[in-house]
Design a protein around this motif. Sequence first.
Motif, PDB file in Angstrom:
ATOM      1  N   PRO A   1      -3.911   1.167  -2.715  1.00  0.00           N
ATOM      2  CA  PRO A   1      -2.979   0.208  -3.317  1.00  0.00           C
ATOM      3  C   PRO A   1      -1.742   0.918  -3.846  1.00  0.00           C
ATOM      4  CG  PRO A   1      -5.199  -0.120  -4.150  1.00  0.00           C
ATOM      5  CD  PRO A   1      -5.211   1.144  -3.343  1.00  0.00           C
ATOM      6  N   GLN A   2      -0.609   0.260  -3.709  1.00  0.00           N
ATOM      7  CA  GLN A   2       0.638   0.822  -4.208  1.00  0.00           C
ATOM      8  C   GLN A   2       0.599   0.805  -5.727  1.00  0.00           C
ATOM      9  OE1 GLN A   2       4.147  -1.393  -3.151  1.00  0.00           O
ATOM     10  NE2 GLN A   2       5.394   0.437  -3.224  1.00  0.00           N
ATOM     11  N   ARG A   3       1.037   1.891  -6.320  1.00  0.00           N
ATOM     12  CA  ARG A   3       1.049   1.967  -7.776  1.00  0.00           C
ATOM     13  C   ARG A   3       2.152   1.086  -8.321  1.00  0.00           C
ATOM     14  NH1 ARG A   3       0.596   8.444  -8.230  1.00  0.00           N
ATOM     15  NH2 ARG A   3      -1.589   8.589  -7.647  1.00  0.00           N
ATOM     16  N   GLU A   4       1.812   0.328  -9.325  1.00  0.00           N
ATOM     17  CA  GLU A   4       2.802  -0.495 -10.009  1.00  0.00           C
ATOM     18  C   GLU A   4       3.551   0.390 -10.992  1.00  0.00           C
ATOM     19  OE1 GLU A   4       3.439  -3.855  -9.742  1.00  0.00           O
ATOM     20  OE2 GLU A   4       2.060  -3.962  -8.057  1.00  0.00           O
TER      21      GLU A   4
ATOM     22  N   THR B   1       0.825  -1.208   0.000  1.00  0.00           N
ATOM     23  CA  THR B   1       0.000   0.000   0.000  1.00  0.00           C
ATOM     24  C   THR B   1       0.854   1.251   0.000  1.00  0.00           C
ATOM     25  OG1 THR B   1      -0.079   0.005   2.408  1.00  0.00           O
ATOM     26  CG2 THR B   1      -1.877  -1.126   1.277  1.00  0.00           C
ATOM     27  N   ARG B   2       0.193   2.363  -0.194  1.00  0.00           N
ATOM     28  CA  ARG B   2       0.809   3.680  -0.073  1.00  0.00           C
ATOM     29  C   ARG B   2      -0.146   4.544   0.740  1.00  0.00           C
ATOM     30  NH1 ARG B   2      -1.502   7.282  -3.991  1.00  0.00           N
ATOM     31  NH2 ARG B   2      -2.839   6.115  -5.393  1.00  0.00           N
ATOM     32  N   ILE B   3       0.414   5.592   1.344  1.00  0.00           N
ATOM     33  CA  ILE B   3      -0.398   6.508   2.151  1.00  0.00           C
ATOM     34  C   ILE B   3      -0.687   7.748   1.321  1.00  0.00           C
ATOM     35  CG2 ILE B   3      -0.478   7.919   4.229  1.00  0.00           C
ATOM     36  CD1 ILE B   3       1.567   5.952   5.457  1.00  0.00           C
ATOM     37  N   SER B   4      -1.928   8.154   1.324  1.00  0.00           N
ATOM     38  CA  SER B   4      -2.333   9.388   0.667  1.00  0.00           C
ATOM     39  C   SER B   4      -3.137  10.184   1.691  1.00  0.00           C
ATOM     40  CB  SER B   4      -3.194   9.078  -0.557  1.00  0.00           C
ATOM     41  OG  SER B   4      -3.603  10.268  -1.182  1.00  0.00           O
ATOM     42  N   GLU B   5      -2.957  11.486   1.690  1.00  0.00           N
ATOM     43  CA  GLU B   5      -3.705  12.321   2.628  1.00  0.00           C
ATOM     44  C   GLU B   5      -4.722  13.167   1.889  1.00  0.00           C
ATOM     45  OE1 GLU B   5      -1.853  14.421   5.719  1.00  0.00           O
ATOM     46  OE2 GLU B   5      -0.481  12.810   6.214  1.00  0.00           O
TER      47      GLU B   5
END
Length: 100
Positions: free
Chosen positions: A82-85, A69-73
């Motif tokens: 989801p983490q971008r490929e 995953t990734r964090i977005s605010e």
Amino acid sequence: MYDFEAEYRRIFETPIEQIKEDVFFRADNFEKESWYGDLQMYLAIGVCKPDRDCVADLQKALKVLGYPTRISENEGEPFLLPQRERQKQTPPRHKQEMER
């Protein structure tokens, strides 16, 4: 003999970059955690809005389960997405290949 508790603690002590997917871990292994509802939400719809203090642990748990995953605010609130490929770059085609 396999020590589940030791493996469980090891996950949360490991930096997220070093965590690998473990096919034997299941989501219900984390049911005693305060963020378990957020984990279930992510597994259901692919995004969740956890409390700021548990984002790192939830991210590690999801990565162990095979969901990087990734964090977005948004408006100061953290969301796990989801983490971008990274798309693979195709090599440039030479003029001769294009004329064929």
